[in-house]
Write a protein that holds these residues in place. Sequence first.
Motif, short mmCIF file in Angstrom:
data_model
loop_
_atom_site.label_atom_id
_atom_site.label_comp_id
_atom_site.label_asym_id
_atom_site.label_seq_id
_atom_site.Cartn_x
_atom_site.Cartn_y
_atom_site.Cartn_z
N UNK A 293 10.71 18.86 8.80
CA UNK A 293 11.88 18.65 7.96
C UNK A 293 11.66 17.56 6.92
N UNK A 294 10.94 16.51 7.30
CA UNK A 294 10.69 15.43 6.35
C UNK A 294 9.80 15.92 5.21
N UNK A 295 8.79 16.70 5.52
CA UNK A 295 7.93 17.23 4.46
C UNK A 295 8.71 18.14 3.54
N UNK A 296 9.64 18.89 4.08
CA UNK A 296 10.50 19.74 3.24
C UNK A 296 11.37 18.89 2.34
N UNK A 297 11.93 17.82 2.88
CA UNK A 297 12.77 16.93 2.07
C UNK A 297 11.97 16.29 0.94
N UNK A 298 10.77 15.83 1.25
CA UNK A 298 9.96 15.14 0.25
C UNK A 298 9.39 16.07 -0.81
N UNK A 299 9.33 17.38 -0.48
CA UNK A 299 8.78 18.33 -1.47
C UNK A 299 9.83 18.71 -2.50
N UNK B 260 18.19 11.10 4.26
CA UNK B 260 17.35 12.18 4.80
C UNK B 260 15.86 11.87 4.79
N UNK B 261 15.45 10.80 4.11
CA UNK B 261 14.02 10.43 4.12
C UNK B 261 13.61 9.79 5.44
N UNK B 262 14.60 9.51 6.28
CA UNK B 262 14.33 8.79 7.53
C UNK B 262 14.64 9.68 8.72
N UNK B 263 13.70 9.77 9.65
CA UNK B 263 13.90 10.50 10.89
C UNK B 263 13.73 9.53 12.06
N UNK B 264 14.57 9.67 13.05
CA UNK B 264 14.48 8.89 14.27
C UNK B 264 14.09 9.83 15.40
N UNK C 32 0.84 -1.19 0.00
CA UNK C 32 0.00 0.00 0.00
C UNK C 32 0.87 1.24 0.00
N UNK C 33 0.61 2.18 -0.89
CA UNK C 33 1.45 3.36 -1.04
C UNK C 33 0.92 4.53 -0.20
N UNK C 34 1.85 5.15 0.53
CA UNK C 34 1.56 6.34 1.31
C UNK C 34 2.72 7.32 1.16
N UNK C 35 2.51 8.53 1.60
CA UNK C 35 3.63 9.48 1.62
C UNK C 35 4.58 9.16 2.77
N UNK C 36 4.02 8.99 3.97
CA UNK C 36 4.86 8.81 5.17
C UNK C 36 4.27 7.73 6.06
N UNK C 37 5.14 6.91 6.62
CA UNK C 37 4.75 5.95 7.64
C UNK C 37 5.45 6.34 8.94
N UNK C 38 4.69 6.36 10.01
CA UNK C 38 5.23 6.60 11.36
C UNK C 38 5.17 5.27 12.09
N UNK C 39 6.31 4.80 12.58
CA UNK C 39 6.36 3.54 13.31
C UNK C 39 6.50 3.84 14.80
N UNK C 40 5.45 3.55 15.55
CA UNK C 40 5.47 3.79 16.99
C UNK C 40 4.51 4.90 17.38
#
Length: 363
Positions: free
Chosen positions: A357-363, A331-335, A12-20
Amino acid sequence: MSDPTPAIRIARKLDIVVIGAGQAGLSAAYHLKGAGLVPNRDFLVLDSAPRPGGAWQFRWPSLTLSTVNRVHDLPGMSFTESAGEDPSVQAAVAVPQYFAAYEDRFDLQVQRPSTARVVCNRGERLRIETDHGLYSARGLINATGTWEKPFIPDYPGADSFAGRQLHTRDYQTASDFAGQHVMVVGAGISAIQLLDEISRVTTTSWVSRTPPHFRDGSFTHEDGRAAVKLVEDRVRAGLPPGSVVSVTGLPRSPAIAAMEQRGALNNQPMFESMTPTGVRWADGREQAVDVILWCTGFRSALDHLAPLQLREPSGGITMTGRLATQVARDPRIHLVGYGPSASTIGANRAGAAAAKELLTTLS
């Protein structure tokens, strides 16, 4: 006759997945939604726990709001609004209640229980494999914390020890140890709290690799920022995060003074090896022990990210970004909830920074 062709699993395709969905993950989800992304359409929050509350739902019963470090408000909703102000309430009750109300208030649509098993690089996207399906995302905010990675150091003779070995996360109540000699290992806040409780009902010993550092006086905001800065410097250099308590020290509270009076605060250096009946120090001295309680902390739960090869030879992950949440290698990954953001207030700020920051990177 059955079809021998294996089924094709569609991601399934999404823009962002948050784990946790602990403090950091919920903060990130709030800010993603605030930026216009729709939960369960543009982004998805996955959580392995059976219900809201993050690691708080698994804490021992005697940990109340009066004894826990402060639970900071999530953005947009105060803690007392749902949990009240009674300091005697168990943290394992109050915090999950707050998180559940928060998820409902902002309609974050957390999917649980759903465990992320592995994350792989698929060119411009990331593939997240879970026990309940596959996902393809342009970016990832990982907020898996540390609760699933208890750390117990390896000592010679550990396999021969006939007593019980427990970790902080296994602890429930001091009465479980009545009539047994318990050795508490560690010099952090949890070690002190559990030593206090257990020493009231049975005999104890206390050992640690480094001597405890007690702090007199109040702990200021400046002290907190300085402690976090030291941890942040480490992860920006690609080193494993250090312990914040090693910088901040342990506050000398009335409980600690009472422990000193009854002789429960006699700290000894770490033993050299374990025996069938206890432990042995380098000078040959031995101590009979029934239970060893390892209050030796946790490590970041990042095994599912191993295929991404984010770690440096030092064992750490080089972090960048305003609050050191962005992985330098990808940079697509944030911890979030990692290193300097491994606290409730740090997690809140990290969630906001990571989302922006992630939205800025993806834009």
